[in-house]
Each structure stands twice: as C-alpha cells, then as structure tokens.
Motif scaffolding. Structure first.
Motif, PDB file in Angstrom:
ATOM      1  N   GLY A  75      64.777 -28.486-106.563  1.00  0.00           N
ATOM      2  CA  GLY A  75      63.937 -28.464-105.366  1.00  0.00           C
ATOM      3  C   GLY A  75      62.540 -27.962-105.611  1.00  0.00           C
ATOM      4  N   GLY A  76      62.197 -27.684-106.874  1.00  0.00           N
ATOM      5  CA  GLY A  76      60.868 -27.207-107.209  1.00  0.00           C
ATOM      6  C   GLY A  76      60.793 -25.690-107.282  1.00  0.00           C
ATOM      7  N   ALA A  77      59.716 -25.194-107.867  1.00  0.00           N
ATOM      8  CA  ALA A  77      59.466 -23.757-107.960  1.00  0.00           C
ATOM      9  C   ALA A  77      58.553 -23.342-106.818  1.00  0.00           C
ATOM     10  N   SER A  78      58.851 -22.219-106.210  1.00  0.00           N
ATOM     11  CA  SER A  78      58.014 -21.712-105.127  1.00  0.00           C
ATOM     12  C   SER A  78      56.609 -21.426-105.656  1.00  0.00           C
ATOM     13  N   ALA A  79      55.601 -21.949-104.969  1.00  0.00           N
ATOM     14  CA  ALA A  79      54.218 -21.792-105.443  1.00  0.00           C
ATOM     15  C   ALA A  79      53.259 -21.812-104.269  1.00  0.00           C
ATOM     16  N   GLN A  80      52.471 -20.757-104.130  1.00  0.00           N
ATOM     17  CA  GLN A  80      51.489 -20.710-103.052  1.00  0.00           C
ATOM     18  C   GLN A  80      50.450 -21.809-103.188  1.00  0.00           C
ATOM     19  N   GLY A  81      50.220 -22.227-104.415  1.00  0.00           N
ATOM     20  CA  GLY A  81      49.224 -23.270-104.651  1.00  0.00           C
ATOM     21  C   GLY A  81      49.773 -24.674-104.526  1.00  0.00           C
ATOM     22  N   GLY A  82      51.044 -24.824-104.153  1.00  0.00           N
ATOM     23  CA  GLY A  82      51.642 -26.139-103.992  1.00  0.00           C
ATOM     24  C   GLY A  82      51.421 -26.688-102.597  1.00  0.00           C
ATOM     25  N   LEU A  83      51.282 -27.993-102.486  1.00  0.00           N
ATOM     26  CA  LEU A  83      50.987 -28.622-101.201  1.00  0.00           C
ATOM     27  C   LEU A  83      52.038 -28.295-100.152  1.00  0.00           C
ATOM     28  N   ASN A  84      53.295 -28.324-100.511  1.00  0.00           N
ATOM     29  CA  ASN A  84      54.366 -28.014 -99.556  1.00  0.00           C
ATOM     30  C   ASN A  84      55.057 -26.697 -99.877  1.00  0.00           C
ATOM     31  N   GLU A 118      63.063 -35.392-104.182  1.00  0.00           N
ATOM     32  CA  GLU A 118      62.667 -35.439-102.773  1.00  0.00           C
ATOM     33  C   GLU A 118      61.616 -34.387-102.445  1.00  0.00           C
ATOM     34  N   ALA A 119      61.562 -33.300-103.229  1.00  0.00           N
ATOM     35  CA  ALA A 119      60.629 -32.216-102.949  1.00  0.00           C
ATOM     36  C   ALA A 119      59.203 -32.520-103.387  1.00  0.00           C
ATOM     37  N   THR A 138      47.758 -33.397-108.822  1.00  0.00           N
ATOM     38  CA  THR A 138      47.490 -32.083-109.406  1.00  0.00           C
ATOM     39  C   THR A 138      46.440 -31.305-108.618  1.00  0.00           C
ATOM     40  N   GLY A 139      45.531 -32.023-107.960  1.00  0.00           N
ATOM     41  CA  GLY A 139      44.469 -31.360-107.211  1.00  0.00           C
ATOM     42  C   GLY A 139      44.972 -30.553-106.040  1.00  0.00           C
ATOM     43  N   VAL A 140      46.128 -30.909-105.480  1.00  0.00           N
ATOM     44  CA  VAL A 140      46.699 -30.178-104.340  1.00  0.00           C
ATOM     45  C   VAL A 140      47.880 -29.324-104.790  1.00  0.00           C
ATOM     46  N   ASN A 141      48.058 -29.200-106.110  1.00  0.00           N
ATOM     47  CA  ASN A 141      49.156 -28.389-106.635  1.00  0.00           C
ATOM     48  C   ASN A 141      48.685 -27.447-107.749  1.00  0.00           C
ATOM     49  N   SER A 142      47.431 -27.024-107.651  1.00  0.00           N
ATOM     50  CA  SER A 142      46.867 -26.045-108.598  1.00  0.00           C
ATOM     51  C   SER A 142      47.099 -26.455-110.044  1.00  0.00           C
ATOM     52  N   GLY A 143      46.894 -27.745-110.319  1.00  0.00           N
ATOM     53  CA  GLY A 143      47.242 -28.247-111.632  1.00  0.00           C
ATOM     54  C   GLY A 143      46.063 -28.627-112.507  1.00  0.00           C
ATOM     55  N   PHE A 144      46.390 -29.133-113.697  1.00  0.00           N
ATOM     56  CA  PHE A 144      45.381 -29.608-114.637  1.00  0.00           C
ATOM     57  C   PHE A 144      44.892 -30.986-114.188  1.00  0.00           C
ATOM     58  N   ASN A 145      43.580 -31.209-114.295  1.00  0.00           N
ATOM     59  CA  ASN A 145      43.030 -32.479-113.810  1.00  0.00           C
ATOM     60  C   ASN A 145      43.018 -33.568-114.867  1.00  0.00           C
ATOM     61  N   SER A 146      43.524 -33.271-116.063  1.00  0.00           N
ATOM     62  CA  SER A 146      43.578 -34.286-117.111  1.00  0.00           C
ATOM     63  C   SER A 146      44.567 -33.853-118.191  1.00  0.00           C
TER      64      SER A 146
END
Length: 283
Positions: A75-84, A118-119, A138-146
């Motif tokens: 279900g994914g890792a809890s992350a404040q920087g994640g979109l959901n 699904e997450a 990645t832009g809405v999930n605090s990720g690397f842009n490349s």
C-alpha cells in the motif's frame, strides 16, 4: 548498452523448460537488484522503506505471475511529501522489442504496461494496457526529476536496475533526463485484469526469494495477469517507485498463447481432423 542481451544458451534453456513442463509453464526466473540503492533522504539501502531486493516471474498457461521482494509495503510507505500521503510503486512496463531502447519501443507500439498498485497515482485503472505514452509523478511525490539525478545522488550507493549498473555511461535503455514511471496514454481500453497476490499465493506458484536472492526484504507480494492479448516472445520489464528513488528491471521470455476463442476454434478443428482420421482408418 541497454540491458544485457539474452544468450542463446539462456534462451534455449527457457524454451526447453517450457517444452519439458508443458506449453507456457516454466520455473520461476529471478532477477536480483542492488541492496543499497533505495534512497529515503539520509536513510538508504536495507534501512530504507523503499529498498527493492529482487523480482521473479513465471508463466503459468496464459497467466504471467510476477513477484517482488522489497521493504516497501504494497500500500506504499507513509510520506508527507506524497500526493496521497503515501509513496508506492509506479506501473510496470514490458517492452516486447528488446532490441530497441524503451523510447523507440514505445513509439513503435511494442510497450505494454500493468497498473498493479492501487495506491499509486497512475491515470489509468488497474489492468493491462498497450501503452502510447508515459509520464512522471515524481514532482508530486518529492522525487528525483530524472534518472541522472537519481543515479548521481550522493546517497545512491551502487545503483542498479536489476543487474545493470546505472553508473555505466553506456547505459542507454532509459533516457537520462526523464523520470517516467506511469502509464499516461493507452491504445484502447484494458487488455485484462490484474490480480494481486500475497506471499502465500506466490509460494503456491513456486516462488522462493529466500533461497534465490542473497538478501530479501520485509515484504513479499506480487500480481498476475492474462497474457493472451500480448505479443509473446522476449521482453524487457522495468519498474520504478513513484518518487524514482528505487527501480529494477529484468529480461524474460513468454510463450505466445491463443486467446480463449482462438483456443476453442483450434480445439474444434483438431477434433474434426482427428474424427476424419479415425473414420478413414476404419473404412
């Protein structure tokens, strides 16, 4: 360099395994990933919630079963920087023109994608698709842009995509300037459903990551889907997390299987031919 080419010996052994075990039934094929390239801020490698240790796949008749050994919960890792509020896996892509890089195969219509998580933030429903275009979240999930940003990050230790070393400048299967990890456009609707599998279900299909990887994660899960509408043959598959801080790839081969209606037609034709042969022998 793209990914390692499948040798004639490997291709031959795969074909023999399918023939020996019955059409479309082979043993699990494993691909080990680096244990130190999952990036989570200053926490990396085995202590990271994103570390992926390896994958496995097996064809069972008209189904392809894929397993994942990772620290990342399904279900994914809890992350404040994640979109959901979470960061999960992106979609998995299968390139059925493995002699081409991913972008070229996408342009020629040889890429198929599976949204199994699904997450995640994919724009398509769960299922299997022929893919026209891909995109990045990645832009809405605090990720690397490349890819370049990921592989050159100081905390990314021994970055690999499966068994391919990403710091090799000859690696050109994926664009260095992009971080695409999602299906964004498809040719028509879904080609089939996806069924999520837990660790016990994978075990029933013969998966055993503990015995086949040098190290395993805290999470084991996977999915299966029907491949009767896919091209069959050799492929390259790859997968990235939503924030592009961990990914893996593997090469494989699947036997083409007829769609259900075609299989029924073949059975009818075969039955008629057998009946005619029997009648002739009794004349």
């Amino acid at each position: 360099m793209m990914l390692h080419k499948m040798t004639v010996a490997v291709a031959g052994s795969l074909a023999w395994a399918m023939v020996s075990a019955g059409a479309g039934v082979a043993q699990v094929d494993y691909a080990q990933d680096s244990f130190t390239d999952g990036v989570a801020g200053s926490v990396n490698g085995a202590n990271s919630a994103y570390e992926l240790y390896g994958t496995g796949y097996r064809q069972v008749g008209s189904q392809l079963v894929v397993g994942i050994s990772s620290n990342l919960p399904f279900g994914g890792a809890s992350a404040q920087g994640g979109l959901n509020g979470t960061i999960s896996w992106g979609d998995m892509f299968f390139n059925f023109a493995p002699e081409q890089d991913f972008t070229s195969a996408l342009t020629s219509g040889q890429v198929y994608g599976v949204r199994f998580a699904e997450a995640n933030d994919s724009s398509v429903a769960l299922g299997v698709y022929q893919v026209d275009a891909v995109s990045s979240v990645t832009g809405v999930n605090s990720g690397f842009n490349s890819l370049s940003a990921y592989r050159n990050n100081a905390g990314t230790v021994n970055p690999t995509l499966g068994d391919v070393y990403l710091l090799d400048d000859a690696f050109d299967y994926l664009p260095q300037t992009e971080s695409n990890n999602m299906i964004s456009s498809t040719s028509g609707g879904t080609l089939g459903d996806v069924e999520v599998l837990d660790a016990a279900a994978l075990t029933s299909y013969g998966f055993d990551f503990d015995s086949n990887l040098d190290q395993t994660g805290s999470q084991t899960y996977g999915f299966k889907f029907d491949i009767s509408k896919l091209p069959g043959g050799r492929f390259i598959a790859h997968l990235w997390a939503e924030c592009f801080n961990e990914g893996t790839a593997f090469e494989g081969e699947i036997a083409s299987v007829p769609e259900p209606t075609s299989a029924l037609a073949l059975a009818v034709v075969g039955g008629v031919a057998w009946a005619r042969k029997r009648k002739a022998s009794n004349a």
